[in-house]
Structure formats: structure tokens, C-alpha cells
Enzyme design. Structure first.
Site, mmCIF file in Angstrom:
data_model
loop_
_atom_site.group_PDB
_atom_site.id
_atom_site.type_symbol
_atom_site.label_atom_id
_atom_site.label_comp_id
_atom_site.label_asym_id
_atom_site.label_seq_id
_atom_site.Cartn_x
_atom_site.Cartn_y
_atom_site.Cartn_z
ATOM 1 N N HIS A 230 79.001 1.367 31.120
ATOM 2 C CA HIS A 230 77.840 1.271 32.311
ATOM 3 C C HIS A 230 77.239 -0.123 32.027
ATOM 4 C CE1 HIS A 230 78.740 5.348 33.530
ATOM 5 N NE2 HIS A 230 78.672 5.653 32.341
HETATM 6 O O1 RIB Z 1 74.112 6.386 33.704
HETATM 7 C C1 RIB Z 1 74.413 5.740 32.756
HETATM 8 C C2 RIB Z 1 73.233 4.921 32.159
HETATM 9 O O2 RIB Z 1 72.263 5.989 31.588
HETATM 10 C C3 RIB Z 1 73.526 3.984 31.284
HETATM 11 O O3 RIB Z 1 72.545 2.980 31.104
HETATM 12 C C4 RIB Z 1 73.473 4.775 29.998
HETATM 13 O O4 RIB Z 1 73.117 4.070 28.766
HETATM 14 C C5 RIB Z 1 72.256 5.709 30.224
HETATM 15 O O5 RIB Z 1 70.834 5.026 29.972
#
Ligand code: RIB
Ligand code: CA
Length: 320
Positions: free
Chosen positions: A245
Site C-alpha cells: 500500500h
Molecule cells: O489500509 C492500508 C493502510 O493502513 C497502510 O498505510 C497501512 O500501513 C495502514 O496504515
């Protein structure tokens, strides 16, 4: 010239990989790293930033500032079930002491003040990449919206526009933890790129790719940090890969062409029994003049192969 970049983060396993990518990419000059409560509490997030920087040893070292200990309104929520109690999959001990001599000093200023100061002092408008709940960015927007609007771009890892959430069926984690902050930031006027689950779920690190990497201290560190996340993916999705992500959000700071984007009007549900934190875009099939004005460039498609190669090169293959 490398682009000055500010990163607000809640490390967090994928945040840690995002920092490795940022400091492994000559297109970027990280000038300020700020912590925020999210995956873990803000003190653990701050320690993890310092540990990672102590390991990378960037020269010059960026400013590090501690951010908000809780969301603007809600109680703190964390994701230690996914990232481990130490936020690094239990591998935090593989990294240097966050308060040792190899770690940068922690600035006395708040994250919001540090973000605003670096925007004012940068030699050119920086990019701000937000990898956690948007609490610090919202505080900065409330304090000096005109300064925040000087950003070259605000890239947000958050939301889910055409796909299901992850922390609830409706909401992505960062927006769910602080939905009010997300609403404030979306209405505060900077040029926003949203890298939501629509594209970040497609940005994968395959276990076979990791195992095919040369055996170096860097590869061993990444294997240790990500091991628990691979296990979680196997147990919950039946896949031998993990979503990157946050690294994708960092990559968009210098490779925006990785994603197909659409200008959309985005709003966040801050009150809801089942939809709190949901990011809702106005995608009604009507004439543009009949819709809310766009406030974000939303990523909807990803060149996953190009991102995979970029990530492996910058984080694993080209590092010792
Ligand atoms: O949903 C994914 C996000 O939430 C990413 O940034 C992960 O590190 C959490 O912070
Ligand atoms: Ca994160």
C-alpha cells in the site's frame, strides 16, 4: 534535482518498506519524516522511524518529528494484529537502537509544525506523502491552509472508491481511524492524489520474488520484517503475496504514470453505524456541472508489472 518530499507515516511494515523505497530513489530528497498514531501508537511509530533511519543512514538526515497521539475525535485504534506489537512484524530488534548515536535526533516541534515549516523553507514546493491516518495533515491544514496549498502535491494512501474496505467492508484503515481528519484534508484545497485500495491492493510483493533476491543484509531484513504479513496473507487470502500500500504512494511521487487517474469529488463518512470512514466519490452518470466539484485525482488503474520492477530494484536488488 531530486524533489523534496515530506513523509507522514505510522510504521508499520509497509510504511517501513515505503521509507526504504523513498531513500533508495534518487528522484526524491526526503527532508522531513513525521510520525502519526495508526498501525501502532505514536511513540512506537516514532521509534520505528528512527530505527529505520539509523539503519539507512541518509546523508543529510531528514528532520524527524513526533505527531498526534490520537485521532481528532475518535479513540485511538491500532493494527498490531497485522503489524505486530513492535509495528515491524517482530523484527524491530534487527534494527539499530532508535535513540543510539546512529539515529537522527528527534525535533522538538510537532509533526504539523514541522510539515508547515518544511513547506515554507523548501527550495521548491515539496510533495507530502501521507501513509497513515491524516491527523497531522488535518492539524496542519487547520493551522495554516494557505501554506498547505503550496505543496506541489499531497499524495494520500487511503480510502477505497470502487472496491471494498479492509478494516470494515466499507472503510480503508487510514480513513477509518480518523475520518474527520480525512474529510478536513479533502476539503482543504491542496492538489491531492489518492492512492486507495483500488490500486494499492494490486501493488504486490510476491514471496517467490523475495526468495529469488540475492542473499544480502537488506534482503534478510525485508524477509524478517514481512514474514508475519506473508503468513497473514496465506491464512486470510490464500495468497503468497502482500500488498504494498504505502510503497505505491511513495512511488507516485516520482512515477505518477504508474496509475490511471480520474478527477473526482470525494467525501468521507464521519458518522455511520456501518459506513464510518467510507470514502464516497460522486461518480453519478450526469453532466459534470451537475456534480460536486472534484477535490482529488483518484487512482483507479495500476501498471502492476512496472511498479513491481521499480520496487524490487530500488528496495532489494540495488541495495546491500
Ligand atoms: O489500509 C492500508 C493502510 O493502513 C497502510 O498505510 C497501512 O500501513 C495502514 O496504515
Ligand atoms: Ca501506513
Amino acid at each position: 534535482m531530486p524533489k523534496p518530499v515530506i513523509i507522514d507515516t505510522d510504521p508499520g511494515i509497509d510504511d517501513a518498506l515505503a521509507l526504504l523505497l523513498a531513500f533508495g530513489s534518487p528522484e526524491l530528497a526526503p527532508v522531513c519524516i513525521t510520525s502519526v498514531s495508526g498501525n501502532v501508537d505514536v511513540d512506537t511509530a516514532t521509534d520505528n522511524i528512527l530505527r529505520i533511519l539509523a539503519r539507512i543512514g541518509p546523508d543529510p538526515a531528514p528532520t524527524v518529528a513526533r505527531g498526534a497521539a490520537s485521532p481528532l475525535e475518535k479513540e485511538s485504534e491500532h493494527a498490531t494484529f497485522l503489524h505486530g506489537a513492535d509495528g515491524l512484524g517482530g523484527a524491530g530488534g534487527d534494527l539499530p537502537d532508535p535513540w543510539g548515536e546512529s539515529a537522527p535526533c528527534l525535533s522538538p516541534e510537532s509533526a504539523a509544525d514541522s510539515i508547515l515549516r518544511h513547506i515554507e523553507q523548501a527550495r521548491e514546493p515539496p510533495v507530502l506523502v501521507a501513509l497513515g491516518p491524516l491527523t497531522n495533515v488535518a492539524l496542519a491544514a487547520q493551522k495554516a491552509p494557505d501554506i498547505l496549498r503550496r505543496l506541489d502535491r499531497l499524495i494520500i494512501m487511503g480510502g477505497a472508491v470502487t472496491v471494498a474496505g479492509n478494516i470494515t467492508p466499507a472503510a480503508e484503515f487510514n480513513f477509518y481511524v480518523d475520518p474527520l481528519a480525512a474529510r478536513i484534508v479533502l476539503d482543504s484545497g491542496p492538489k491531492i492524489t489518492l492512492a486507495g485500495l483500488d490500486v494499492t491492493r494490486k501493488a504486490r510483493l510476491e514471496l517467490r520474488d523475495l526468495h529469488a533476491c540475492p542473499d544480502t543484509p537488506r534482503t534478510r531484513l525485508v524477509q524478517r520484517i514481512t514474514s508475519s504479513l506473508f503468513t497473514h496473507s496465506q491464512e486470510t487470502e490464500g495468497t503468497e503475496s502482500i500488498p504494498l500500500h504505502d510503497p505505491l504512494a511513495v512511488a507516485l511521487a516520482f512515477r505518477p504514470e504508474l496509475c490511471g487517474m480520474e478527477e473526482l469529488s470525494l467525501r468521507v463518512e464521519t458518522r455511520g453505524e456501518i459506513c464510518e470512514g467510507m470514502s464516497l466519490a460522486d461518480r453519478r452518470p450526469v453532466l459534470p456541472r451537475l456534480k460536486h466539484p472534484p477535490n482529488a485525482r483518484v487512482c483507479l488503474d495500476l501498471d502492476a508489472d512496472s511498479f513491481r520492477t521499480l520496487f524490487l530494484e530500488r528496495v532489494l536488488w540495488e541495495q546491500s
